[in-house]
Structures are given as structure tokens and as C-alpha cells.
Design a protein around this motif. Structure first.
Motif, short mmCIF file in Angstrom:
data_model
loop_
_atom_site.label_atom_id
_atom_site.label_comp_id
_atom_site.label_asym_id
_atom_site.label_seq_id
_atom_site.Cartn_x
_atom_site.Cartn_y
_atom_site.Cartn_z
N VAL A 120 0.81 -1.22 0.00
CA VAL A 120 0.00 0.00 0.00
C VAL A 120 0.84 1.27 0.00
N GLY A 121 2.10 1.20 0.46
CA GLY A 121 2.93 2.40 0.49
C GLY A 121 3.06 2.94 1.90
N VAL A 122 3.90 3.98 2.07
CA VAL A 122 4.25 4.46 3.40
C VAL A 122 3.71 5.86 3.70
N GLN A 123 2.96 6.47 2.80
CA GLN A 123 2.31 7.73 3.15
C GLN A 123 1.32 7.46 4.28
N PRO A 124 1.16 8.39 5.23
CA PRO A 124 0.31 8.13 6.40
C PRO A 124 -1.08 7.63 6.06
N ALA A 125 -1.76 8.26 5.10
CA ALA A 125 -3.12 7.83 4.77
C ALA A 125 -3.11 6.40 4.22
N ARG A 126 -2.11 6.09 3.39
CA ARG A 126 -2.03 4.73 2.83
C ARG A 126 -1.69 3.71 3.91
N LEU A 127 -0.82 4.10 4.84
CA LEU A 127 -0.47 3.19 5.92
C LEU A 127 -1.67 2.91 6.81
N ILE A 128 -2.47 3.94 7.10
CA ILE A 128 -3.69 3.73 7.89
C ILE A 128 -4.63 2.79 7.16
N LEU A 129 -4.76 2.97 5.84
CA LEU A 129 -5.59 2.07 5.05
C LEU A 129 -5.05 0.64 5.10
N GLY A 130 -3.73 0.49 4.96
CA GLY A 130 -3.13 -0.84 5.03
C GLY A 130 -3.35 -1.49 6.38
N MET A 131 -3.20 -0.70 7.47
CA MET A 131 -3.45 -1.22 8.81
C MET A 131 -4.90 -1.69 8.96
N MET A 132 -5.83 -0.87 8.47
CA MET A 132 -7.24 -1.20 8.63
C MET A 132 -7.63 -2.43 7.79
N ILE A 288 -17.59 -1.40 2.68
CA ILE A 288 -18.07 -0.02 2.55
C ILE A 288 -17.82 0.75 3.84
N PHE A 289 -18.14 0.13 4.96
CA PHE A 289 -17.94 0.81 6.25
C PHE A 289 -16.46 1.04 6.52
N LEU A 290 -15.63 0.09 6.15
CA LEU A 290 -14.18 0.25 6.35
C LEU A 290 -13.64 1.41 5.53
N LEU A 291 -14.07 1.53 4.30
CA LEU A 291 -13.63 2.64 3.44
C LEU A 291 -14.10 3.98 4.00
N MET A 292 -15.38 4.05 4.41
CA MET A 292 -15.90 5.30 4.99
C MET A 292 -15.16 5.65 6.28
N GLY A 293 -14.92 4.64 7.11
CA GLY A 293 -14.19 4.88 8.35
C GLY A 293 -12.77 5.36 8.09
N TRP A 294 -12.11 4.78 7.09
CA TRP A 294 -10.74 5.21 6.74
C TRP A 294 -10.73 6.67 6.29
N LEU A 295 -11.69 7.06 5.46
CA LEU A 295 -11.77 8.45 5.01
C LEU A 295 -11.98 9.39 6.20
N TRP A 296 -12.88 9.04 7.10
CA TRP A 296 -13.16 9.89 8.24
C TRP A 296 -11.93 10.02 9.15
N ILE A 297 -11.27 8.91 9.47
CA ILE A 297 -10.09 8.96 10.35
C ILE A 297 -8.95 9.72 9.68
N SER A 298 -8.74 9.49 8.37
CA SER A 298 -7.65 10.16 7.66
C SER A 298 -7.88 11.66 7.57
N ILE A 299 -9.11 12.09 7.33
CA ILE A 299 -9.41 13.52 7.27
C ILE A 299 -9.30 14.16 8.65
N LEU A 300 -9.83 13.47 9.68
CA LEU A 300 -9.84 14.03 11.03
C LEU A 300 -8.44 14.17 11.61
#
Length: 605
Positions: A120-132, A288-300
Motif C-alpha cells: 500500500v505504500g508508506v504515506q500516512p493515509a495509505r499506511l492507515i488504510l493498510g493497517m485497517m 463499505i464501512f471500512l472505506l468510509m471509516g478510513w476516510l473519516w479517520i484520515s481527514i480528522l
């Protein structure tokens, strides 16, 4: 501090003792206000609910109370209570727990996690997505608590490579703040020295340099805030992903299996819910919920910056991301080449999932149709696969050994030993499931579920879609303070009777209630995964509250959307099924009998 801790422990011990003694006495009016058998059953259920919510006794010990109280109070004989603790649903869950032990034994979960993070890569948003993504996938097959405990050390290693040791920087900032506060509190002001006084009369060039240094300090402060937010985003995403991922499979979390067991108890003719049909419904909802949750956590928490997404990265962040990439790569290389045992575990894990899914997928005939109808269940499939783990060799077998008479006769280690299974399988969950099934059986046999249904007349006018939203909201709020398993054990009998009163498919209300139990995001005490992440010391209660509030709302709305769209075709929710109609007819006859008994008793008085 030590004295305060001892005082708190003593107070907690006294509280537990008071609850244990006073709760049975406080609930005595329940016995007197209801018909005999229904009142006794409600007494036991309320007592267990109180013990579960206060944890006056361990959860598994409270689950054993029906074995003692049901026979003594004349609700159910012991030969009907005890088998509830070893239904085929319990063995399905046990097979999942044993498979999880084998995966942990050979570090397959760690290899999967690191491989996903490399992709997924090492940018913070991508890493959070990979973790989730990784945590949710593991949580589909392992327990939510185990998945969180496995992923947090990996997350901490990556975060330290990105930003250094968070504790050190936190201590330095705290020390500076304390020094400044002490100076202000004591009304002490620094007196400029002679050199400082002379420096203040220098030319404007020095003033400009001073302004530059203040700008640099401002940038450093912003960078520190960015690091803190990313750290929080990482830690909070893991328990949330574990809770969401556990809903995707029947074996992912205990409430799902309790639903299956109580369906078999209340509606024996219901064969709509199995591993395959549940997966087809819950897996898209989870994604769907995982994607929405990732967007919310990454933006927040700053992983995705909507205002400055085109701005160039600082050199500090580029270097940090390069270090994180190296750390992930090094950890993966430390695992070495893939062992034969890992390959074997992965093969049996895939067989475990495929055979459960294809046993009876409903849209096509499954492989179970080759055998006598009703003989093969998901438990048979799961136990068949895990038994193989106990004798399949962990090292690649050599055919030369059979023909070499001088070869040493050494015992080959299997993929999983019984000692390891004993140590790692949480056996208390099996007892907790059994307690829930025993409670459901008592409600059914005593007529308590019918009595509860008779008190739900005011809710008969509620539109079913509104009822789904209300049920999910109430249960999601309740489970913030109580165990998920205890919550669903208490609510499912009520939801079954409410569905019959509303003349809707019972699954239309029971499934949202079951999944809603897993949507506990707002408090550290809501679920063990939340507690584990909170114990790291980098999260505050307000962080979980503000993040979890929107997560709960998203979960409720997405679940309502799923129940009114693709779930209708999978579970035939548009009609009132025959298997529920039979139960409704039985319930009506029981209500008539109860009313007759009550009227005759009143006439005698």
C-alpha cells in the motif's frame, strides 16, 4: 499513588461483594409480580444481566448460572440446560479459535500484515488504510482482541520510524510547559543581561533573523501537531477495523454465533443463515464501512489534507517515510523465506474458508447436498479441517526416510500441538456462548418470550425500516457500556418477539441488532480492542468520543441501507416466512393458555 491504588482496589472489591449479595434480594419483586414460571425465568435473566454489566463475577462464571438456577427454580431440567453449552454452533466457533492458534503459532498473520503494508505504500493515509485492511481481514477469522494485539506492535514500530519515540518528545514538551507555568505562577520574570540589552539595539538584520527563527518555531510546532494527530489516527484505526472486520463472517465475533444458535432454538425450521449467506451479506457492508471509516479517520487526523493536497512535502516527512519503508522491509526480511509450515497453514486456512462458504451458498447447490439432508453443518466442516492440523507435519516430509533404515526415528512436530491449543484458545468464550443459548432455551420453554411479546403492543405501529434504525441505535448505545455478548443475549429474544408482532421476517430485526453490538467505538471500555489501543497512553477519551460518534452514525445508516437493499434478496426479508409463522402460532396458543391460567387463579381468589 500506591495508597490511592490500594484504596481503589478495596472499594471495587466492596462494590462487587455488595452487588453479589444485594442483587438477588433486590430482584425478588420480579418473582412475585409475574406468573410463576415466567417470573422465575425473568429473575434469572435480570440477575445474569446485572452480573454481566457490573462484572461482579467473571463473565464465563455468570454464564454458568443457568446450570444451577434453572433446575432449582423449576424452569428447565438439567438434561435440557447442559446440552446448550455444547451445540454445533459452539464447535463452529471452537474450530475458528483453533485455526487462529495455528496461524499465530507460525507467524503467518505477521507475514500477511507486513506484505500488505509493503504493497500500500508508506504515506500516512495509505499506511492507515493498510493497517485497517489487514486488521479487518485478520479479525474475520481471529478474535477482535487478538487481531488488535497482533497489529499494535507493528503500528508502533512504524510510527517510531516515522516520528521517533513519542514518549520522549512528549516528556520534553511537558517539561517546558511546566517550567513556563512555574515561572508565571511565582510571578518571576527574566531580567535581560547586558549582552541581551546590547543585542536589542542592533540593526534590523538581526530583527529579521529573529522573525525567521520564530517562523521556524511555528513550523516545528505544526509538525509536532501533525505527528501527534497521525499517531492517534494510527492507533485508533486498528481497534475500529477489528470491530468492523469481525462482522463479516459468522466466526468473526461471538454475537454472530449467538444469533445463529438462538435462531436454531426459536425457529428450528430456519435454514437461511449459514456461513455463505452471511458472508455475502456482511462482507460488502464491511468493505463499505471500512472505506468510509478510513476516510473519516484520515481527514480528522491529517492523513488526508483536503485544503493543501497539492502542497509539496517537507524534507523531514520524505525522510521519515523512507525510514518507515525500510523498517517494514527489514521486519519482513527477518521472517526469512516462507516455511513449509506457513504454506501448509495457509492452504488449510483457504480450505477452511472455501469449504464453509461452499457448503450451502443458497444461490447454487453446495457440496453438502451430496450427503443426507440435515446431517452436515458448518461445525462439521470446521472441525474436519482443524483436526488435520494436529497430525499434519510442520516440516516437509522426506520420502527417503521410509527407505533409509539408518535414518533416526525422530518424532515430527505437527502444525499445532494440543498443549498450544490449550494455552491460546479462550475457552471462556465457549462457556459464554453456552450461557446465552441456555438463557434463550429458558425463555422459550418458560413462556417468558411470549410474555415479553405481549407487552410490545405499542410498537406494532412502528414502520419496519424505522424499527431497524431505532434498534441499531439503542443496542449500539447499550453496548458502549456492556459486553457485546451479554448485550445480544439479552436483546435477541425481545427482537424475535417484536418481529412476530410486527409481522415481519425476524431476521429483519435480529440481524441489525446483532451487528449493532459490534459498533462500539466511543469509549475505551466499550470493547477489549478499544481498551488495548487506549492503554498505549497516546489516546484520550475525547479522541475516541469525537471519532466514534460519527463512526456509530455511519454504521447505523449503512446497516439500514444494507438491510433494505441486498439483504432482502439474500435472506428473503420481503415476506413473513413459514418457519416464523409456525412459531407465531405456537406463541398464540401459549398466550391463550397463560391467560386462562391467570383468569382461573383470579377467580379462585
Amino acid at each position: 499513588m500506591a495508597a490511592l491504588g490500594a484504596l481503589v482496589k478495596k472499594a471495587w472489591s466492596v462494590r462487587r461483594f455488595v452487588v453479589l449479595l444485594c442483587a438477588p434480594l433486590a430482584l425478588v419483586p420480579v418473582l412475585l409480580s409475574l406468573p410463576a414460571k415466567e417470573g422465575r425465568c425473568l429473575y434469572v435473566i435480570l440477575l445474569m444481566a446485572l452480573y454481566w454489566c457490573t462484572e461482579a463475577l467473571p463473565l464465563a462464571v455468570t454464564a454458568l448460572l443457568p446450570i444451577v438456577l434453572f433446575p432449582f427454580l423449576g424452569i428447565l431440567p438439567s438434561n435440557k440446560v447442559c446440552p446448550q453449552y455444547f451445540l454445533d454452533t459452539n464447535f463452529l466457533f471452537l474450530s475458528g479459535l483453533i485455526m487462529a492458534s495455528a496461524i499465530e503459532e507460525w507467524n503467518l498473520h505477521r507475514r500477511i500484515a507486513l506484505r500488505v503494508l509493503m504493497l500500500v505504500g508508506v504515506q500516512p493515509a495509505r499506511l492507515i488504510l493498510g493497517m485497517m485492511l489487514t486488521t479487518s481481514f485478520l479479525s474475520m477469522w481471529l478474535s477482535n482482541t487478538a487481531s488488535t494485539a497482533m497489529m499494535l506492535p507493528i503500528a508502533n514500530a512504524i510510527l517510531k520510524s516515522l516520528f521517533g519515540d513519542k514518549d520522549t518528545s512528549k516528556d520534553m514538551n511537558r517539561e517546558n510547559e511546566e517550567n513556563q507555568a512555574s515561572l508565571q505562577q511565582n510571578k518571576l520574570y527574566t531580567v535581560p543581561t547586558e549582552m541581551q540589552f546590547l543585542a536589542s539595539t542592533e540593526d534590523k538584520d538581526l530583527a529579521e533573523e529573529k522573525e525567521l527563527s520564530s517562523d521556524a518555531l511555528s513550523d516545528l510546532k505544526k509538525e509536532e501537531e501533525y505527528k501527534t494527530n497521525i499517531w492517534k489516527g494510527f492507533l485508533i484505526s486498528i481497534p475500529y477495523a477489528a470491530s468492523i472486520g469481525g462482522t463479516a463472517t459468522l466466526t468473526g465475533t461471538a454475537p454472530n454465533l449467538i444469533l445463529l444458535g438462538q435462531l436454531k432454538s426459536y425457529f428450528p425450521e430456519c435454514d437461511v443463515v449459514n456461513f455463505g449467506s452471511w458472508f455475502m451479506f456482511a462482507f460488502p457492508l464491511m468493505l463499505i464501512f471500512l472505506l468510509m471509516g478510513w476516510l473519516w479517520i484520515s481527514i480528522l487526523y491529517g492523513g488526508i489534507n483536503l485544503r493543501g493536497w497539492k502542497t509539496k512535502k517537507s524534507n523531514i516527512r520524505v525522510d521519515a517515510e523512507a525510514r518507515a519503508k525500510e523498517v517494514i522491509k527489514e521486519d519482513y526480511q527477518k521472517l526469512g523465506p516462507t516455511k513449509f509450515a506457513e504454506q501448509a497453514i495457509f492452504f488449510f486456512f483457504c480450505m477452511f474458508a472455501i469449504m464453509l462458504f461452499s457448503r450451502d451458498p443458497k444461490f447454487i447447490p453446495g457440496w453438502a447436498s451430496l450427503f443426507a439432508p440435515g446431517f452436515i453443518s458448518d461445525a462439521v466442516t470446521g472441525i474436519t479441517i482443524v483436526i488435520i492440523l494436529f497430525f499434519f507435519p510442520s516440516q516437509k516430509p522426506s520420502f527417503r526416510w521410509w527407505f533409509d533404515l539408518k535414518a533416526p526415528n525422530t518424532e515430527t512436530q505437527p502444525l499445532l500441538t494440543w498443549r498450544k491449543a490449550q494455552e491460546t484458545v479462550p475457552w471462556n468464550i465457549i462457556l459464554l456462548l453456552g450461557g446465552g443459548f441456555a438463557m434463550a432455551k429458558g425463555c422459550e420453554e418458560s413462556g417468558l418470550s411470549v410474555w415479553i411479546g405481549g407487552r410490545l403492543h405499542p410498537l406494532e405501529g412502528v414502520p419496519p425500516p424505522v424499527a431497524v434504525i431505532l434498534i441499531t441505535v439503542v443496542i449500539a448505545l447499550f453496548t458502549e457500556f456492556a459486553s457485546n455478548t451479554a448485550t445480544i443475549i439479552i436483546f435477541l429474544p425481545v427482537l424475535a418477539e417484536l418481529a412476530i408482532r410486527l409481522k415481519v421476517n425476524p431476521l429483519y430485526l435480529m440481524i441489525p441488532g446483532t451487528i449493532g453490538c459490534s459498533y462500539a467505538f466511543m469509549l475505551p471500555v466499550s470493547t477489549p480492542p478499544n481498551s488495548i489501543a487506549f492503554s498505549s497512553g497516546h489516546l484520550m477519551v475525547k479522541d475516541m468520543a469525537r471519532t466514534g460518534l460519527l463512526m456509530n452514525l455511519m454504521g447505523v445508516l449503512l446497516l439500514s441501507l444494507a438491510m433494505n437493499t441486498w439483504a432482502k434478496s439474500i435472506f428473503q426479508l420481503g415476506t413473513f416466512p413459514a418457519w416464523a409463522n409456525i412459531h407465531a402460532e405456537n406463541a398464540t396458543s401459549l398466550v391463550t393458555a397463560v391467560e386462562n391460567v391467570t383468569l382461573s387463579a383470579l377467580n379462585k381468589i
